[in-house]
Design an enzyme around this catalytic site. Sequence first.
Site, PDB file in Angstrom:
ATOM      1  N   GLU A  27       1.070  -1.131   0.099  1.00 51.35           N
ATOM      2  CA  GLU A  27      -0.077   0.091   0.016  1.00 51.35           C
ATOM      3  C   GLU A  27       0.802   1.148  -0.012  1.00 51.35           C
ATOM      4  OE1 GLU A  27      -2.968   0.470  -0.597  1.00 51.35           O
ATOM      5  OE2 GLU A  27      -3.459  -1.741  -0.404  1.00 51.35           O
ATOM      6  N   TYR A  77      -6.879   5.904   4.914  1.00 49.07           N
ATOM      7  CA  TYR A  77      -6.814   5.110   3.646  1.00 49.07           C
ATOM      8  C   TYR A  77      -6.006   3.926   3.911  1.00 49.07           C
ATOM      9  CZ  TYR A  77      -5.691   2.640  -0.422  1.00 49.07           C
ATOM     10  OH  TYR A  77      -5.241   1.651  -1.476  1.00 49.07           O
ATOM     11  N   ASP A 131      -9.931   6.061  -1.854  1.00 49.75           N
ATOM     12  CA  ASP A 131      -8.681   6.730  -2.495  1.00 49.75           C
ATOM     13  C   ASP A 131      -9.436   7.430  -3.667  1.00 49.75           C
ATOM     14  OD1 ASP A 131      -9.381   4.878  -4.281  1.00 49.75           O
ATOM     15  OD2 ASP A 131      -7.395   4.010  -4.673  1.00 49.75           O
TER      16      ASP A 131
END
Length: 344
Positions: free
Chosen positions: A34, A117, A135
């Site tokens: 991520e 997020y 996102d």
Amino acid sequence: MHTVADILTDWYDRNGRSLPWRETRDPYRIWLSEVILQQTRVAQGWNYYLRFTERFPDVASLAAADEDTVLKLWQGLGYYSRARNLHAAARQVMTEFGGHFPDTFEAVRSLRGVGDYTAAAICSLAYDRPCAVVDGNVYRVLARLYDIAEPIDTGAGRKLFAALAQETLGKARPSTYNQAIMDFGATLCTPTQPRCDVCPLAEQCAARAAGTIAERPVKKSVAKIRNRRFHYLHIVCGDRTVLHRRGAGDIWQGLYEFPLVESELDAPELYATEEFCSWVGNDWKLLGKVDLPKHQLSHQLIFATVYRIEVPAFTPEAAACAVPIAEVGDYAVSRLLERYLLSK
Ligand code: SF4
């Protein structure tokens, strides 16, 4: 009637991209992927993910590395604060969580560099917790699907979209749903030329019905771009050159570069500045000058020139940062300088 979550997860089961970090439930690897994929295309991030997991197979090995090693491995990805935060957070996992990756949203969110997020992505993908990710892809899909004119970059807008994302989240398979909506935005409901003709949500899409797809999502602010003029001094004395480590408070913190004079002045006025003289001294010879292609960062445009300069002896300031020319490749540098070094 099928819900939006049902349609998206069904679409994902048939069309989802197969990516290395999707084969795992290890929160460390999911976190790594991520962070790497923020601001980075999948094709580019893939190699970095493999490189990082090979070098640092678990959080303990990342925490034990020194910062220069982490930055060097990160070289070329840009946004280096991500790498520094990654490293600091790995150490935080070791000291605050006894080496076990945390498993609640609040605890994951408390890690350095982890925002809403990333915490939602880790909690849903690793632990199947019902946390909706929001996102850029999700903003776009939701703004079009529900034809929302509220700007996405205001406090009120962010709140509204976060609530809507949570409402739309499929509680049955949160991990699959989150990956589905992000993939759907990345490959089908793209910023320009979305593929509405093959979209499984076309019938529900309010922006399609209203003819407002191109205007969604709405943004209030237009990012201002700052132009900067960099003069890099590639100083050579025998088999040594000079590399300076960038400090805090600006781009590329912690990376190395040739001594930099940032100034709107050009030669010959540049040669008379105090900064230039402190690096080069009074006895020097210009071997060459290269204008680098302009370098775009998110809010800055860098116009850089490299001056190749030969000196018989380093000034005290330069001597303090002198390194063997043969070892320059061992230092983490910005992509701008990396391109120059590779072109030589
Ligand atoms: S119909 Fe088009 S705009 Fe609407 S969700 Fe599908 S791809 Fe996106």
